[in-house]
Every structure is written in structure tokens, then in C-alpha cells.
Design a protein around this motif. Structure first.
Motif, short mmCIF file in Angstrom:
data_model
loop_
_atom_site.label_atom_id
_atom_site.label_comp_id
_atom_site.label_asym_id
_atom_site.label_seq_id
_atom_site.Cartn_x
_atom_site.Cartn_y
_atom_site.Cartn_z
N THR A 100 0.57 -0.62 0.05
CA THR A 100 0.02 0.14 -0.39
C THR A 100 0.66 1.43 0.02
OG1 THR A 100 0.27 -1.08 2.26
CG2 THR A 100 -1.99 -0.85 0.89
N GLY A 101 2.02 1.29 -0.20
CA GLY A 101 2.59 2.29 -0.76
C GLY A 101 3.75 2.23 -0.01
N TYR A 102 4.81 3.50 0.12
CA TYR A 102 6.19 3.75 0.61
C TYR A 102 6.19 5.29 1.31
CZ TYR A 102 7.06 -0.37 -1.55
OH TYR A 102 7.19 -2.18 -2.62
N ARG A 103 6.82 5.21 2.57
CA ARG A 103 6.92 6.31 2.61
C ARG A 103 8.56 7.13 3.36
NH1 ARG A 103 2.57 6.86 7.10
NH2 ARG A 103 3.33 5.21 8.32
N PRO A 104 9.01 8.29 2.90
CA PRO A 104 10.33 8.40 3.64
C PRO A 104 10.51 8.90 4.62
CG PRO A 104 8.78 10.49 2.53
CD PRO A 104 8.23 9.24 2.51
N THR A 105 11.65 8.20 5.50
CA THR A 105 11.50 8.82 6.82
C THR A 105 12.61 9.81 6.80
OG1 THR A 105 12.95 6.46 7.06
CG2 THR A 105 10.87 6.76 8.37
N TYR A 106 12.54 10.50 7.99
CA TYR A 106 13.26 12.05 8.33
C TYR A 106 13.41 12.19 10.18
CZ TYR A 106 13.14 13.06 3.44
OH TYR A 106 12.99 13.02 2.23
N ARG A 107 13.19 10.84 10.43
CA ARG A 107 13.08 11.10 12.07
C ARG A 107 14.14 11.27 12.45
NH1 ARG A 107 10.98 5.43 11.82
NH2 ARG A 107 8.81 5.51 11.74
N TRP A 108 15.06 11.65 11.91
CA TRP A 108 16.66 11.92 12.23
C TRP A 108 16.74 13.65 12.20
CZ3 TRP A 108 18.28 13.47 7.67
CH2 TRP A 108 17.22 12.17 6.74
N LEU A 109 16.05 13.68 11.47
CA LEU A 109 16.10 15.40 11.13
C LEU A 109 16.17 16.39 11.98
CD1 LEU A 109 16.83 17.15 8.51
CD2 LEU A 109 14.83 16.58 7.48
N ASP A 110 16.29 16.91 12.23
CA ASP A 110 15.70 18.58 12.81
C ASP A 110 14.23 19.02 12.85
OD1 ASP A 110 17.60 20.90 14.30
OD2 ASP A 110 15.64 21.15 14.72
N ARG A 111 13.52 18.83 13.81
CA ARG A 111 12.08 19.32 13.76
C ARG A 111 12.50 20.65 12.93
NH1 ARG A 111 9.87 15.12 13.26
NH2 ARG A 111 8.56 16.24 13.60
N ALA A 112 13.02 21.67 12.75
CA ALA A 112 12.88 22.72 12.57
C ALA A 112 12.50 22.63 10.92
CB ALA A 112 14.41 23.75 12.35
N ALA A 113 12.63 21.53 10.30
CA ALA A 113 12.92 21.30 8.80
C ALA A 113 11.24 21.10 8.64
CB ALA A 113 13.62 19.98 8.34
N PHE A 114 10.38 20.98 9.15
CA PHE A 114 9.45 20.64 9.34
C PHE A 114 7.90 21.29 9.18
CE2 PHE A 114 11.70 16.61 10.97
CZ PHE A 114 11.07 15.59 9.94
N HIS A 140 3.93 22.46 9.73
CA HIS A 140 2.68 21.98 10.55
C HIS A 140 1.88 20.11 10.26
CE1 HIS A 140 0.28 23.40 7.84
NE2 HIS A 140 -1.03 22.67 8.33
N ARG A 141 2.08 19.97 8.80
CA ARG A 141 1.18 18.89 9.10
C ARG A 141 2.84 17.85 8.76
NH1 ARG A 141 -2.53 18.66 4.02
NH2 ARG A 141 -4.33 20.08 5.07
N ASN A 142 3.86 17.91 9.87
CA ASN A 142 4.49 17.13 9.57
C ASN A 142 5.83 16.58 8.87
OD1 ASN A 142 6.48 15.78 12.14
ND2 ASN A 142 5.30 14.24 12.16
N ARG A 143 5.99 17.66 7.53
CA ARG A 143 6.78 16.94 6.19
C ARG A 143 7.36 17.53 6.01
NH1 ARG A 143 0.92 16.99 2.54
NH2 ARG A 143 0.66 18.95 3.59
N VAL A 144 8.16 16.94 5.60
CA VAL A 144 9.68 18.50 5.34
C VAL A 144 9.58 18.67 4.21
CG1 VAL A 144 12.26 18.34 4.96
CG2 VAL A 144 11.44 16.49 5.66
N GLU A 145 9.03 20.55 4.86
CA GLU A 145 9.25 21.61 4.01
C GLU A 145 9.92 21.99 2.93
OE1 GLU A 145 8.12 24.47 6.53
OE2 GLU A 145 7.06 25.81 4.71
N HIS A 146 9.63 21.79 1.53
CA HIS A 146 10.46 22.07 0.22
C HIS A 146 9.72 22.49 -0.77
CE1 HIS A 146 10.04 18.62 -2.61
NE2 HIS A 146 9.85 18.28 -1.24
#
Lengths: 423, 187
Positions: free
Chosen positions: A338-352, A354-360
């Protein structure tokens, strides 16, 4: 430890970025928790081949030159292909280094690993978009007796008993796994939600040849109507095989696979499947037709009609009516594709956000100095393909280089001098 | 590629307002939480009447312009008075209305001028279910069939795509096609 750029992940995306960094003499390291092409080593099933033909395996300064340009690389061949690339480009890879944390220092970063801390100006997260499986929460409601595994854990039918299998998800992974399980003699049911149906070959050419030729794979993220939707599109329902065989719901049904709608609920030993299956299938057929019409229009406009076979209409998807209730007692195993997703658990919270996605924006993160690589439709439709990481890396490295230049101009001269020494 | 300018079509749908609402609810997901309400009272026999007055959404209670009333009853073949449509027929009406609203909205969004849209809708049901004659027969519809006849400035494939998309974005289609948790209690 100090460097200008830390690239996390030594797959095609990280290696392509490393190539461009080296070309610009930018001091960097590529860290990987395993070896080059790690996820190709441990997170793919045995029979998997690339969905794209060999000639499309193009990376910056490197490409497939073997005897079978129209073939599809096996998993092992893909690993070898990427290993050769890493040696050829002399990428500064540190294998078996696990990144535990990336901390923003505003400016710069600390990359905390199990083997010490790297201080750097820029981080490129090239860990890809398939780090972990996406499994619906109702998986927890299945009877405990049923063995569950995800497409990332699937290797081959020998992992299974002889009992019936329910495969959930009909994109490339689920369709291929259902096909393989049914061929192995296990009665297989496939639960089908939204999917993208396309023929393997059309008018004598591979579908990816067409998508490349008509410019579709080069479409940019800032040009499409709805990039959020485009990024969510599931993988093409295709298989790469030596005989270029077609894989769709019709071929699966012909082989004996039973089709049901998307799994929507579990109630004891019963599972409810969506009654919207007819619409899902009709939509997939309509979208396939729209894609083929686009190809036909291109062929006519470029005077190809005489040179290639005439347009053909794929068989409409047809399997009669599907039940909306499944008796789970039948099944020994459920495979979640049913699909895959990235994990950025190790990444600084400042990168996310409000929906908990890396903003880019096309891989340039809102967090200054952070870049992504290898995400679906990151800058182009082909961004998550081996063929797509080169152009993304080329564009991002320009941005990254300018960022480093600003840093060395504005930060104390000591840092600039250190960087020159590293170069 | 450039943004496709929708040709001027008028299906009576305020597409700009809908696009604005979509953006607003994307930015403020809390406002997207709606509660639809109805109140039903028994009249006599199998006849009951449902009134629909207000709903919650956009962070507040909203009144309908007028109070809407739906009468429901069973037909005379069941020795009832037929004072209203049978409840399953009202469900069919809800499905068709929802899909047709979707057709108009999707067509407007895609710049397709509609001239006429008609749907016939059929739900088949084995009454041995609700009458408790055969426990293996479900109470509800076995199958629902909706057939659209649409006259519009578009190819057949485009019309089929509009109808497909209206299903994808339909609340009632989803309500019927997929399970919903229902709690019925006594106050």
C-alpha cells in the motif's frame, strides 16, 4: 570532523549529487547506513527488475552501455551498476555509518552519527521516498492468526505456506507480488484501489520510451496543474521482464487472481472491500486512454505514423463483479503493498511544516542549507527514477553552491580558509 | 505547460468560490470539519417525516435558507399508505443528486458546458433479507446502477471522465460503497 556538505544516502540520488559536488570541487562526504545501493540490497524482492529499460539508466557522467539496452536490470545488476558508478566517480563514501540526528546550528548543521559528529554547512538528504511501508491502520484489526508482511519484507513465495494470500494494493509492487504468488500455486486475492494502468509496450515501443519522447518525464514540478496530486500518484502498474510482458488486472485475472475493491474495514473474521471498484477501474482505463491519445497525437505530429504500428485499443479491464465482503478465515497471509514513505526521524524538527512534512520547494528546503534528493516528482516527473536524479542534482548543486558562497563571504574568514584547505 | 484558461462556461456553478473554499480549507483544516444533521419524527404507521434545519461547519452552526422536509413511507404493496418515498428510494435519490452535483461541478472546473444531464438509478434488493426469510441475504441493495445521459460540449471520453471524477469526489457514493460506523442509541 568538518566538511562543507554531508550527503546522506549512497543510492542513485546521493551518488548523482556527489558527482556534481566533486565536479565543482566542493568538499563533501556521502554517508550510508550500509553500502552503496543499500536499499537495493535489503529492501527489494528477489525477482524485481527496474521498471525502466536499461538505456534509461543514465546518471551524470555514466550510463548503461551493455548489450541489452531495451532490457530491464535485475536487482543485482542494479546494485552492480550503482557500485561501478560510485567507483568510477570516486565518491567519498563512508559505508556503515548510521545517521542518528541532524541538528540545525543556524547556520550549518551537526550530523550526529554512530561514528562521531560531522559539522557541515549543507546537508543533502538523499535517503529516498521508500524508507518505510505505508500500512493502513486497519492492519492492526486483522485476526492475530493471519501473518502480515509488507512489500519491503517480501522476498519470494518460499516465505509463505501453501494457504491463500491477500495482497493489498495494485500498483507495481502489489501487482507483481500477486502475480508471482499466484504463479507459485498459491490462491491469491488482490485488493485494488486507485492505480495507474499503462501497457508495457505501445505501438512497438516501451511505454517509458514514449513518456521520455513526449517530454512527460521532463515535466517540471512548477509547471503541472496540481503538484500535490502529481506527487501522490502511485507507481505505474508495470513489470520489467525479459519478455516485456503485460501486467494488469486482466492478465492477473487470466492467471487466476481474484480481484476485490480496496480494503475498507475489518469486522472480526470479515473484511469489507470498497464497492467503488468499478469506478476505480473505469478511471484507470480512461486515464490510460488519455495517455495513449497523447502519445498518438505526438506520433502524428512527428510523422511517425507510417513508421510504427497503428494505434491499438487495450482491452477494457473486465472481471465481472467483485464481492464487497471477504471471509478472512480463508487467508493465511496478507501482504501490504500500500505504498511507501520517506523517514526523516533523524532530522531537526525545524525542517518540518505543521503537517509534519519536510517543507521544500523542488528539493530546496525551507530550512536554510538543507536539500532533498530522490523524492517523487521533486523537480521533474522522473525525479525518483535513476534517469531523473542527474538533472535534479545539477540544478540543486547550483543553488547549493551559491548558498556555500554566501556562507563563506559572510561567515568569519577562518571558516572560509578551512573550507579552502578541505578543497 | 501553462495553466489552461477555462473557456467561459456557465453551468450555474460558482467555480471561483469553490476553488477559494478549497484553498481556505486547505489552510485551515479545522474549518473543514462538518456535521450534517436531521431530525426525524414518526407520523403514523410506516410514515415518518424528516426535517433538516441546520448543520455545523466552518467552525459554527449554519442555518439552511428554509427548513427542508422529507416524507418517507412504504408503498401500498406492503399495506402502507405511500405517503412518501421508501427510505431506500431516498438513498437512491441522495446518490443521484450527489453525483449530478458532482458532474456539474467537475464539468465547470474542466470548462465543459452542459446542456442536459439525466440519470436513471436502480437498486436491486432481495426482500428475503429484511423479512428474515434467508439469513444469508443482506438487507441492503445487492447492486446499484446509475446511467447518465449527458448532452455537453465534450467528447464521449471526456464525459465519461467527468462522470468518473464525480464518483471519486462524491460523499454519498463513498457512504454507499464503503463501510461507515453507525451508533444508534436511545436518549
Amino acid at each position: 570532523m568538518r566538511t562543507s556538505v554531508v550527503v546522506i544516502g549512497a543510492g542513485q540520488a546521493g551518488l548523482a549529487m556527489s558527482h556534481h559536488l566533486t565536479n565543482r570541487s566542493i568538499d563533501h562526504v556521502v554517508l550510508d547506513r550500509g553500502e552503496v545501493a543499500q536499499s537495493w540490497r535489503v529492501e527489494r524482492w528477489d525477482s524485481l527488475r527496474l521498471l525502466t529499460p536499461n538505456w534509461m539508466s543514465r546518471l551524470p557522467g555514466y550510463r548503461y552501455v551493455g548489450p541489452d539496452p531495451d532490457g530491464f536490470m535485475t536487482n543485482l545488476e542494479t546494485i552492480e551498476f550503482l557500485e561501478r558508478y560510485s567507483r568510477r566517480s570516486a565518491a567519498p563514501i563512508r559505508c556503515h555509518v548510521t545517521v542518528e540526528q541532524v541538528r540545525a546550528r543556524h547556520p550549518g548543521f551537526d550530523v550526529v552519527t554512530d561514528q562521531g559528529v560531522w559539522r557541515c554547512d549543507v546537508v543533502v538528504a538523499a535517503t529516498g521516498s521508500s524508507s518505510e511501508p505505508r500500512v493502513p491502520s486497519l492492519a492492526a484489526e486483522l485476526p492475530l492468526r493471519i501473518r502480515q508482511l509488507t512489500a519491503l519484507q517480501y522476498r519470494n513465495p518460499r516465505q509463505f505456506g501453501d494457504g491463500e494470500v491477500l495482497v493489498v494494493g495494485a500498483s507495481a509492487s502489489g501487482a507483481q507480488i500477486a502475480d508471482e504468488l499466484q504463479r507459485s500455486g498459491r490462491a491469491t486475492t488482490l485488493a485494488v484501489g486507485d492505480h495507474v494502468r499503462l501497457p508495457r509496450t505501445y505501438r512497438g515501443r516501451d511505454i517509458h520510451w514514449w513518456m521520455d519522447a513526449i517530454g512527460q518525464l521532463d515535466e517540471r514540478y512548477d509547471e503541472v496543474d496540481d503538484i500535490v496530486r502529481a506527487r501522490r500518484l502511485p507507481s505505474l502498474q508495470l513489470v520489467g521482464s525479459p519478455d516485456r510482458r503485460q501486467l494488469d488486472l486482466n492478465t492477473l485475472v487470466a492467471r487466476g487472481v481474484s480481484i476485490v475493491g480496496k480494503v475498507m474495514g475489518v469486522n472480526g473474521e470479515k473484511s469489507q472491500c470498497s464497492g467503488a471498484l468499478a469506478n476505480v477501474v473505469a478511471s484507470a482505463d480512461l486515464k490510460q486512454r488519455r495517455q495513449l491519445t497523447r502519445i498518438d497525437d505526438f506520433a502524428s505530429a512527428h510523422g511517425l505514423d507510417e513508421a510504427i504500428p497503428p494505434p491499438m485499443e487495450p482491452q477494457p479491464t473486465n472481471f465481472g463483479t467483485a464481492p464487497t465482503e471477504l471471509d478472512l478465515a480463508r487467508f493465511e497471509t496478507v501482504v501490504w503493498a500500500t505504498g511507501y514513505r520517506p523517514t526523516y526521524r533523524w532530522l531537526d524538527r525545524a525542517a518540518f511544516d505543521h503537517r509534519n512534512r519536510v517543507e521544500h520547494d523542488g528539493g530546496v528546503c525551507a530550512l536554510d542549507g538543507l536539500y532533498l534528493m530522490g523524492m517523487p516528482f521533486m523537480r521533474r516527473r522522473k525525479s525518483s527514477f535513476i534517469d531523473g536524479v542527474g538533472s535534479d542534482a545539477a540544478e540543486l548543486v547550483s543553488h547549493l553552491h551559491a548558498h556555500l558562497d554566501r556562507r563563506t563571504r559572510h561567515v568569519d574568514t577562518g571558516a572560509g580558509a578551512r573550507q579552502l584547505l578541505h578543497d | 505547460m501553462t495553466d489552461t484558461e477555462s473557456p467561459a462556461v456557465d453551468n450555474g456553478v460558482n467555480i471561483e468560490a469553490l476553488r477559494g473554499a478549497r484553498q481556505a480549507l486547505t489552510d485551515a483544516p479545522g474549518a473543514a470539519q462538518f456535521t450534517w444533521r436531521a431530525s426525524n419524527h414518526w407520523v403514523s404507521g410506516t410514515h415518518s417525516s424528516t426535517t433538516i434545519t441546520d448543520f455545523f461547519g466552518l467552525g459554527q452552526d449554519n442555518m439552511h435558507r428554509v427548513v427542508h422536509t422529507i416524507e418517507a413511507d412504504h408503498p401500498q404493496v406492503f399495506a402502507s399508505q405511500d405517503n412518501g418515498a421508501a427510505p431506500p428510494e431516498i438513498v437512491l435519490a441522495a446518490l443521484a443528486s450527489c453525483l449530478t452535483a458532482g458532474v456539474a461541478t467537475v464539468a465547470s472546473h474542466r470548462g465543459t458546458q452542459l446542456r442536459s444531464v439525466t440519470a436513471t438509478i436502480e437498486g436491486t434488493m432481495d426482500l428475503q433479507g429484511i423479512l428474515g426469510i434467508d439469513a444469508d441475504v443482506r438487507n441492503g441493495f445487492d447492486t446499484i446502477k446509475v446511467v447518465y445521459t449527458i448532452d455537453a460540449d465534450a467528447s464521449r471520453a471526456d464525459i465519461e471522465a467527468i462522470v468518473a471524477q464525480s464518483q471519486k469526489r462524491s460523499a454519498v457514493f463513498d457512504i454507499l460503497a464503503n463501510p461507515t460506523t453507525i451508533q444508534v442509541t436511545v436518549a
